[in-house]
Scaffold this motif. Sequence first.
Motif, PDB file in Angstrom:
ATOM      1  N   THR A 134       0.829  -1.209   0.000  1.00 62.40           N
ATOM      2  CA  THR A 134       0.000   0.000   0.000  1.00 62.40           C
ATOM      3  C   THR A 134       0.862   1.256   0.000  1.00 62.40           C
ATOM      4  OG1 THR A 134      -1.670  -1.210   1.248  1.00 62.40           O
ATOM      5  CG2 THR A 134      -1.884   1.173   1.183  1.00 62.40           C
ATOM      6  N   TYR A 135       1.954   1.244   0.760  1.00 68.49           N
ATOM      7  CA  TYR A 135       2.812   2.433   0.844  1.00 68.49           C
ATOM      8  C   TYR A 135       3.361   2.809  -0.528  1.00 68.49           C
ATOM      9  CZ  TYR A 135       6.734   5.468   1.983  1.00 68.49           C
ATOM     10  OH  TYR A 135       7.615   6.537   2.019  1.00 68.49           O
ATOM     11  N   ASP A 136       3.879   1.806  -1.262  1.00 68.52           N
ATOM     12  CA  ASP A 136       4.437   2.084  -2.591  1.00 68.52           C
ATOM     13  C   ASP A 136       3.372   2.647  -3.524  1.00 68.52           C
ATOM     14  OD1 ASP A 136       6.986   1.305  -1.929  1.00 68.52           O
ATOM     15  OD2 ASP A 136       6.701  -0.771  -2.578  1.00 68.52           O
ATOM     16  N   LEU A 137       2.161   2.112  -3.452  1.00 64.50           N
ATOM     17  CA  LEU A 137       1.078   2.590  -4.313  1.00 64.50           C
ATOM     18  C   LEU A 137       0.717   4.037  -3.998  1.00 64.50           C
ATOM     19  CD1 LEU A 137      -1.211  -0.578  -4.275  1.00 64.50           C
ATOM     20  CD2 LEU A 137      -0.018   0.346  -6.279  1.00 64.50           C
ATOM     21  N   MET A 138       0.580   4.353  -2.713  1.00 58.67           N
ATOM     22  CA  MET A 138       0.185   5.703  -2.327  1.00 58.67           C
ATOM     23  C   MET A 138       1.322   6.699  -2.523  1.00 58.67           C
ATOM     24  SD  MET A 138      -2.901   5.196  -1.648  1.00 58.67           S
ATOM     25  CE  MET A 138      -3.304   6.873  -1.146  1.00 58.67           C
ATOM     26  N   ASN A 139       2.556   6.226  -2.464  1.00 56.51           N
ATOM     27  CA  ASN A 139       3.711   7.110  -2.609  1.00 56.51           C
ATOM     28  C   ASN A 139       3.999   7.454  -4.061  1.00 56.51           C
ATOM     29  OD1 ASN A 139       5.973   8.557  -1.479  1.00 56.51           O
ATOM     30  ND2 ASN A 139       7.300   6.941  -2.263  1.00 56.51           N
ATOM     31  N   ALA A 140       3.475   6.654  -4.993  1.00 47.51           N
ATOM     32  CA  ALA A 140       3.737   6.869  -6.420  1.00 47.51           C
ATOM     33  C   ALA A 140       2.701   7.806  -7.037  1.00 47.51           C
ATOM     34  CB  ALA A 140       3.735   5.530  -7.157  1.00 47.51           C
ATOM     35  N   SER A 141       3.163   8.623  -7.976  1.00 49.06           N
ATOM     36  CA  SER A 141       2.250   9.493  -8.725  1.00 49.06           C
ATOM     37  C   SER A 141       1.676   8.767  -9.932  1.00 49.06           C
ATOM     38  CB  SER A 141       2.985  10.757  -9.179  1.00 49.06           C
ATOM     39  OG  SER A 141       3.544  11.442  -8.091  1.00 49.06           O
ATOM     40  N   ALA A 142       2.431   7.798 -10.438  1.00 52.65           N
ATOM     41  CA  ALA A 142       1.984   7.029 -11.601  1.00 52.65           C
ATOM     42  C   ALA A 142       2.319   5.560 -11.389  1.00 52.65           C
ATOM     43  CB  ALA A 142       2.660   7.543 -12.878  1.00 52.65           C
ATOM     44  N   VAL A 143       1.408   4.694 -11.787  1.00 53.11           N
ATOM     45  CA  VAL A 143       1.620   3.248 -11.673  1.00 53.11           C
ATOM     46  C   VAL A 143       1.653   2.665 -13.086  1.00 53.11           C
ATOM     47  CG1 VAL A 143       0.732   1.065 -10.776  1.00 53.11           C
ATOM     48  CG2 VAL A 143       0.433   3.179  -9.449  1.00 53.11           C
ATOM     49  N   VAL A 144       2.802   2.134 -13.470  1.00 52.75           N
ATOM     50  CA  VAL A 144       2.957   1.520 -14.786  1.00 52.75           C
ATOM     51  C   VAL A 144       3.053   0.008 -14.588  1.00 52.75           C
ATOM     52  CG1 VAL A 144       4.380   1.324 -16.855  1.00 52.75           C
ATOM     53  CG2 VAL A 144       4.119   3.553 -15.718  1.00 52.75           C
ATOM     54  N   MET A 145       2.056  -0.709 -15.120  1.00 56.34           N
ATOM     55  CA  MET A 145       2.034  -2.167 -14.972  1.00 56.34           C
ATOM     56  C   MET A 145       2.430  -2.825 -16.282  1.00 56.34           C
ATOM     57  SD  MET A 145      -1.430  -2.894 -12.792  1.00 56.34           S
ATOM     58  CE  MET A 145      -1.745  -2.072 -11.226  1.00 56.34           C
ATOM     59  N   VAL A 146       3.429  -3.672 -16.212  1.00 56.77           N
ATOM     60  CA  VAL A 146       3.794  -4.459 -17.387  1.00 56.77           C
ATOM     61  C   VAL A 146       2.701  -5.504 -17.587  1.00 56.77           C
ATOM     62  CG1 VAL A 146       5.486  -6.040 -18.380  1.00 56.77           C
ATOM     63  CG2 VAL A 146       6.243  -4.058 -17.041  1.00 56.77           C
ATOM     64  N   GLU A 147       2.292  -5.695 -18.822  1.00 58.64           N
ATOM     65  CA  GLU A 147       1.165  -6.579 -19.142  1.00 58.64           C
ATOM     66  C   GLU A 147       1.327  -7.943 -18.460  1.00 58.64           C
ATOM     67  OE1 GLU A 147      -1.386  -7.883 -23.132  1.00 58.64           O
ATOM     68  OE2 GLU A 147       0.651  -7.103 -23.311  1.00 58.64           O
ATOM     69  N   GLY A 148       0.312  -8.350 -17.745  1.00 58.42           N
ATOM     70  CA  GLY A 148       0.352  -9.597 -16.991  1.00 58.42           C
ATOM     71  C   GLY A 148       0.346  -9.329 -15.496  1.00 58.42           C
ATOM     72  N   ALA A 149       0.850  -8.166 -15.094  1.00 57.09           N
ATOM     73  CA  ALA A 149       0.884  -7.827 -13.668  1.00 57.09           C
ATOM     74  C   ALA A 149      -0.528  -7.641 -13.123  1.00 57.09           C
ATOM     75  CB  ALA A 149       1.713  -6.561 -13.452  1.00 57.09           C
ATOM     76  N   GLU A 150      -1.417  -7.126 -13.969  1.00 59.92           N
ATOM     77  CA  GLU A 150      -2.798  -6.905 -13.502  1.00 59.92           C
ATOM     78  C   GLU A 150      -3.490  -8.234 -13.211  1.00 59.92           C
ATOM     79  OE1 GLU A 150      -3.156  -7.940 -17.678  1.00 59.92           O
ATOM     80  OE2 GLU A 150      -1.833  -6.573 -16.607  1.00 59.92           O
ATOM     81  N   ASN A 151      -3.113  -9.290 -13.945  1.00 53.77           N
ATOM     82  CA  ASN A 151      -3.703 -10.604 -13.675  1.00 53.77           C
ATOM     83  C   ASN A 151      -3.241 -11.154 -12.336  1.00 53.77           C
ATOM     84  OD1 ASN A 151      -5.082 -10.682 -16.131  1.00 53.77           O
ATOM     85  ND2 ASN A 151      -3.328 -11.532 -17.226  1.00 53.77           N
ATOM     86  N   VAL A 152      -1.964 -10.916 -12.016  1.00 50.87           N
ATOM     87  CA  VAL A 152      -1.436 -11.355 -10.727  1.00 50.87           C
ATOM     88  C   VAL A 152      -2.174 -10.657  -9.599  1.00 50.87           C
ATOM     89  CG1 VAL A 152       0.601 -11.438  -9.240  1.00 50.87           C
ATOM     90  CG2 VAL A 152       0.846 -11.808 -11.709  1.00 50.87           C
ATOM     91  N   LEU A 153      -2.422  -9.339  -9.754  1.00 51.55           N
ATOM     92  CA  LEU A 153      -3.142  -8.585  -8.731  1.00 51.55           C
ATOM     93  C   LEU A 153      -4.591  -9.028  -8.642  1.00 51.55           C
ATOM     94  CD1 LEU A 153      -1.673  -5.017  -9.375  1.00 51.55           C
ATOM     95  CD2 LEU A 153      -1.165  -6.531  -7.460  1.00 51.55           C
ATOM     96  N   ASN A 154      -5.208  -9.290  -9.800  1.00 50.80           N
ATOM     97  CA  ASN A 154      -6.599  -9.744  -9.806  1.00 50.80           C
ATOM     98  C   ASN A 154      -6.768 -11.038  -9.026  1.00 50.80           C
ATOM     99  OD1 ASN A 154      -7.480  -7.564 -11.322  1.00 50.80           O
ATOM    100  ND2 ASN A 154      -7.366  -8.654 -13.279  1.00 50.80           N
ATOM    101  N   VAL A 155      -5.805 -11.969  -9.214  1.00 55.44           N
ATOM    102  CA  VAL A 155      -5.879 -13.256  -8.526  1.00 55.44           C
ATOM    103  C   VAL A 155      -5.530 -13.112  -7.047  1.00 55.44           C
ATOM    104  CG1 VAL A 155      -4.856 -15.562  -8.382  1.00 55.44           C
ATOM    105  CG2 VAL A 155      -5.400 -14.567 -10.623  1.00 55.44           C
ATOM    106  N   MET A 156      -4.516 -12.305  -6.764  1.00 52.64           N
ATOM    107  CA  MET A 156      -4.001 -12.202  -5.410  1.00 52.64           C
ATOM    108  C   MET A 156      -4.950 -11.450  -4.468  1.00 52.64           C
ATOM    109  SD  MET A 156      -0.266 -10.725  -4.242  1.00 52.64           S
ATOM    110  CE  MET A 156      -0.664  -9.047  -4.727  1.00 52.64           C
ATOM    111  N   LEU A 157      -5.653 -10.439  -5.004  1.00 53.76           N
ATOM    112  CA  LEU A 157      -6.461  -9.563  -4.148  1.00 53.76           C
ATOM    113  C   LEU A 157      -7.969  -9.741  -4.326  1.00 53.76           C
ATOM    114  CD1 LEU A 157      -4.395  -6.262  -4.560  1.00 53.76           C
ATOM    115  CD2 LEU A 157      -4.293  -7.912  -2.684  1.00 53.76           C
ATOM    116  N   ALA A 158      -8.384 -10.557  -5.298  1.00 56.88           N
ATOM    117  CA  ALA A 158      -9.814 -10.724  -5.544  1.00 56.88           C
ATOM    118  C   ALA A 158     -10.504 -11.366  -4.350  1.00 56.88           C
ATOM    119  CB  ALA A 158     -10.021 -11.554  -6.797  1.00 56.88           C
TER     120      ALA A 158
END
Length: 208
Positions: free
Chosen positions: A184-208
């Motif tokens: 959470t800290y890294d997300l809130m500390n960043a102004s922009a979040v660049v996800m390399v394709e495939g990272a969103e699937n990892v987050l979808n599975v991990m946090l769903a």
Amino acid sequence: MELAVLNTEGKETGRKVLLADSVFGVEANDHAIYLDVKQYLADQRQGTHKSKQRNEVAGSTRKLKRQKGTGGARCGSIKSPLFPGGGRIFGPVPRDYSFKLNKKLKQLARRSALTYKAQAGAIQILEAVRMEAPKTKQVIALTEALKVADKKVLLVLPETNVNLQLSCRNIPSIKPVLAQNVCTYDLMNASAVVMVEGAENVLNVMLA
């Protein structure tokens, strides 16, 4: 929510990825974010602070003057906190600042942070980046193409990419991190979040 996949030149590739509403579109919980960030910062503290108490400072223990008859206050050892060079009253001692948070609360905090970034339009999806060797110039050119060169960037990778990660070492404004390790800290500390394709699937599975 759907986002277009961009190439290394910042142009759309024609592909789109789906960001799950259960991760990127939840009702944000500010207090969960606060607790998770607080825990992260607490974990960074070494807790090695220490000052000497009166039983630890050097000095004689003899009584400085007689108890009565001097017209002044009573005093004993020169190591008393009342004298220069004496011990410190209630000084800091080594301690552990870490504390526990439930797993579900930490997941809620990360989902809330990702939701805020998605609502702010601060998330971009980048196609897979292949580098034959570490090249800082290529990463700088990439940030300029994505128009995030002047921002704090969190680069989220679906898997280890040694050359890309090494290329970011000399750029203070970019922090590469594996999707499974996003906090959470890294997300809130960043102004922009660049996800390399495939990272969103990892987050979808991990946090769903």
